[in-house]
Design a protein around this motif. Sequence first.
Motif, PDB file in Angstrom:
ATOM      1  N   ILE A 229      88.921 -56.897  -0.690  1.00  0.00           N
ATOM      2  CA  ILE A 229      88.947 -56.244   0.682  1.00  0.00           C
ATOM      3  C   ILE A 229      88.769 -57.100   1.752  1.00  0.00           C
ATOM      4  CG2 ILE A 229      87.970 -54.418   2.074  1.00  0.00           C
ATOM      5  CD1 ILE A 229      87.018 -52.936  -0.622  1.00  0.00           C
ATOM      6  N   ARG A 230      87.593 -57.836   1.578  1.00  0.00           N
ATOM      7  CA  ARG A 230      87.297 -59.004   2.504  1.00  0.00           C
ATOM      8  C   ARG A 230      86.111 -59.535   1.873  1.00  0.00           C
ATOM      9  NH1 ARG A 230      89.425 -59.676   7.596  1.00  0.00           N
ATOM     10  NH2 ARG A 230      88.006 -60.824   8.944  1.00  0.00           N
TER      11      ARG A 230
ATOM     12  N   ARG B 211      90.803 -56.294  10.057  1.00  0.00           N
ATOM     13  CA  ARG B 211      89.554 -55.740   9.318  1.00  0.00           C
ATOM     14  C   ARG B 211      89.476 -56.106   8.063  1.00  0.00           C
ATOM     15  NH1 ARG B 211      88.793 -49.615  10.466  1.00  0.00           N
ATOM     16  NH2 ARG B 211      86.584 -50.148   9.482  1.00  0.00           N
ATOM     17  N   VAL B 212      90.846 -56.186   7.126  1.00  0.00           N
ATOM     18  CA  VAL B 212      90.955 -56.407   5.721  1.00  0.00           C
ATOM     19  C   VAL B 212      91.598 -57.158   5.359  1.00  0.00           C
ATOM     20  CG1 VAL B 212      89.959 -54.068   5.500  1.00  0.00           C
ATOM     21  CG2 VAL B 212      92.386 -54.275   5.487  1.00  0.00           C
TER      22      VAL B 212
ATOM     23  N   SER C  50      97.917 -56.183   5.336  1.00  0.00           N
ATOM     24  CA  SER C  50      96.250 -56.782   5.667  1.00  0.00           C
ATOM     25  C   SER C  50      96.381 -56.728   7.362  1.00  0.00           C
ATOM     26  CB  SER C  50      96.511 -58.278   5.586  1.00  0.00           C
ATOM     27  OG  SER C  50      96.400 -58.380   3.882  1.00  0.00           O
TER      28      SER C  50
ATOM     29  N   ASN D  16      92.887 -57.263   2.039  1.00  0.00           N
ATOM     30  CA  ASN D  16      93.808 -56.464   1.113  1.00  0.00           C
ATOM     31  C   ASN D  16      94.653 -57.300   0.126  1.00  0.00           C
ATOM     32  OD1 ASN D  16      92.840 -53.948   2.030  1.00  0.00           O
ATOM     33  ND2 ASN D  16      94.885 -53.437   2.786  1.00  0.00           N
TER      34      ASN D  16
ATOM     35  N   ILE E   6      93.444 -49.090   5.307  1.00  0.00           N
ATOM     36  CA  ILE E   6      92.106 -49.089   5.069  1.00  0.00           C
ATOM     37  C   ILE E   6      91.656 -47.467   4.757  1.00  0.00           C
ATOM     38  CG2 ILE E   6      91.480 -50.979   6.652  1.00  0.00           C
ATOM     39  CD1 ILE E   6      90.748 -48.823   8.878  1.00  0.00           C
TER      40      ILE E   6
END
Length: 164
Positions: free
Chosen positions: A117-118, A76-77, A73, A79, A159
């Motif tokens: 993902i998010r 941005r994400v 992680s 995960n 990513i």
Amino acid sequence: MYFNFLKDHIIDWQLEEDDHVNWHDASTQFIRSSIPSSTEISKQEERLKALGYRFPLELKTFWDEIGCGYLCSNDRVDNGLEEPTTILDIYFREGEWSDIKLACDIIDQNELPFFRIRDLSYLTIGLEEGINLGKIYYCGDEIAANLIDFIKRILLNPIYYLTP
């Protein structure tokens, strides 16, 4: 063991004891939050069997060998690999998921949202034998042939699925 290559990347996280763990800075780590019991996996799989599906073997093996949590992680994400109950609640749109629209709301009947993902964005894993069993998808596009390939790619680039 399918996921031996990930064993050296695991950090166990218990919120009360390990609040110093920052899952947003886990560039090559799997921060494990839980390991579902075989009873829980079987119970949830019964819900899925009503549609004629089972959890893909690699996903069940991952839960058994590694667990649930955050993989590589960053800011941005997330995960996050979800727990069986959460996955099926999303899939069946039950509980808190009953009125929520996912970012890529194209989850087919034969794809299971398993990897956050998010926020409301999820990767899916195929459920249908002979067609897409175990393949990994991002908004309907295949991004990995199986879970092992997907995990190995994430370890190299957290990513990769977002880049053309």
